[in-house]
Design a protein around this motif. Structure first.
Motif, PDB file in Angstrom:
ATOM      1  N   ARG A  58      53.702 112.097 -46.066  1.00 26.76           N
ATOM      2  CA  ARG A  58      54.328 113.285 -46.663  1.00 26.76           C
ATOM      3  C   ARG A  58      53.301 114.401 -46.891  1.00 26.76           C
ATOM      4  NH1 ARG A  58      58.708 113.177 -51.331  1.00 26.76           N
ATOM      5  NH2 ARG A  58      59.862 112.456 -49.532  1.00 26.76           N
ATOM      6  N   PHE A  59      52.088 114.030 -47.284  1.00 27.93           N
ATOM      7  CA  PHE A  59      51.055 115.029 -47.587  1.00 27.93           C
ATOM      8  C   PHE A  59      50.075 115.250 -46.438  1.00 27.93           C
ATOM      9  CE2 PHE A  59      52.453 113.971 -51.891  1.00 27.93           C
ATOM     10  CZ  PHE A  59      52.528 115.221 -52.470  1.00 27.93           C
ATOM     11  N   LEU A  99      45.348 118.346 -54.264  1.00 22.86           N
ATOM     12  CA  LEU A  99      45.253 119.133 -53.034  1.00 22.86           C
ATOM     13  C   LEU A  99      45.091 120.618 -53.337  1.00 22.86           C
ATOM     14  CD1 LEU A  99      47.888 117.291 -50.849  1.00 22.86           C
ATOM     15  CD2 LEU A  99      45.394 117.275 -50.558  1.00 22.86           C
ATOM     16  N   ARG A 100      45.868 121.121 -54.268  1.00 27.30           N
ATOM     17  CA  ARG A 100      45.758 122.538 -54.638  1.00 27.30           C
ATOM     18  C   ARG A 100      44.388 122.817 -55.260  1.00 27.30           C
ATOM     19  NH1 ARG A 100      49.054 127.139 -54.092  1.00 27.30           N
ATOM     20  NH2 ARG A 100      50.346 125.521 -53.210  1.00 27.30           N
ATOM     21  N   LEU A 159      53.180 111.952 -57.242  1.00 26.21           N
ATOM     22  CA  LEU A 159      53.283 112.982 -56.200  1.00 26.21           C
ATOM     23  C   LEU A 159      52.812 114.323 -56.739  1.00 26.21           C
ATOM     24  CD1 LEU A 159      56.712 112.067 -54.572  1.00 26.21           C
ATOM     25  CD2 LEU A 159      54.417 111.314 -53.920  1.00 26.21           C
ATOM     26  N   TYR A 160      53.163 114.633 -57.978  1.00 23.29           N
ATOM     27  CA  TYR A 160      52.681 115.879 -58.577  1.00 23.29           C
ATOM     28  C   TYR A 160      51.165 115.858 -58.734  1.00 23.29           C
ATOM     29  CZ  TYR A 160      57.279 117.802 -59.451  1.00 23.29           C
ATOM     30  OH  TYR A 160      58.538 118.326 -59.299  1.00 23.29           O
ATOM     31  N   VAL A 166      49.049 114.229 -56.818  1.00 24.47           N
ATOM     32  CA  VAL A 166      48.500 114.442 -55.470  1.00 24.47           C
ATOM     33  C   VAL A 166      48.542 115.922 -55.124  1.00 24.47           C
ATOM     34  CG1 VAL A 166      48.845 113.993 -52.999  1.00 24.47           C
ATOM     35  CG2 VAL A 166      48.993 112.097 -54.641  1.00 24.47           C
ATOM     36  N   ALA A 167      49.646 116.578 -55.441  1.00 17.98           N
ATOM     37  CA  ALA A 167      49.774 118.012 -55.167  1.00 17.98           C
ATOM     38  C   ALA A 167      48.743 118.814 -55.960  1.00 17.98           C
ATOM     39  CB  ALA A 167      51.186 118.484 -55.488  1.00 17.98           C
ATOM     40  N   LEU A 170      47.862 113.030 -45.251  1.00 14.22           N
ATOM     41  CA  LEU A 170      46.591 112.419 -45.642  1.00 14.22           C
ATOM     42  C   LEU A 170      46.450 111.042 -45.015  1.00 14.22           C
ATOM     43  CD1 LEU A 170      46.835 113.155 -49.478  1.00 14.22           C
ATOM     44  CD2 LEU A 170      45.363 114.353 -47.839  1.00 14.22           C
ATOM     45  N   VAL A 205      53.590 108.270 -48.846  1.00 11.68           N
ATOM     46  CA  VAL A 205      52.934 109.381 -49.545  1.00 11.68           C
ATOM     47  C   VAL A 205      51.898 110.025 -48.635  1.00 11.68           C
ATOM     48  CG1 VAL A 205      51.458 110.012 -51.500  1.00 11.68           C
ATOM     49  CG2 VAL A 205      53.359 108.401 -51.819  1.00 11.68           C
TER      50      VAL A 205
END
Length: 131
Positions: free
Chosen positions: A9-10, A50-51, A43-44, A46-47, A12, A6
């Motif tokens: 992927r991001f 971040l957003r 994952l959503y 985390v997104a 981080l 994870v």
């Protein structure tokens, strides 16, 4: 997915994901000796974090927004951030207009260009302009 997958992927560091977990922003399941496993819902989240950070939310605001079951409380957090974003967008748009104006100017002294002065006039305090 593992914490390393994870994080990669991001883009981080793994300690960031651990911090967000400690804050209650994400909650991966634990398997095999307490190893974290992230599901698609994680994952959503985390997104969203971040957003939210890109939009200027603090982690505390993101936590409040994501964990409250009170729609009015969530709305209040979102409205505060919306006002700030609208202000930032207006400032960025004014800056873009200034850059575009300067790009179109052929004057030797940019500050002496009447069109450029018109674009920047609102930045001069009223007391100074009226002299």
């Amino acid at each position: 997915m593992s914490i390393g997958e994870v994080a990669e992927r991001f883009g981080l560091a793994t300690h960031v994901l651990r911090h967000w977990e400690a804050m209650g922003l994400i909650s991966p399941i634990r398997v095999e000796g307490a190893r974290r496993r992230y599901r698609s819902d994680d994952l959503y989240r985390v997104a969203v974090i971040l957003r939210g950070k890109e939009a200027g939310f603090s982690l505390e605001e993101i936590h409040e927004m994501m964990t409250t079951s009170d729609a009015a409380e969530r709305r209040a957090v979102l409205l505060r951030r919306r006002e700030e974003l609208a202000r930032r967008i207006a400032e960025a748009q004014a800056s873009l207009e200034l850059v575009d104006c300067a790009l179109d100017c052929d004057h030797e002294d940019l500050a002496g260009c009447p069109h450029f002065q018109a674009v920047i006039a609102d930045r001069i305090p009223e007391a100074v302009r009226s002299r």
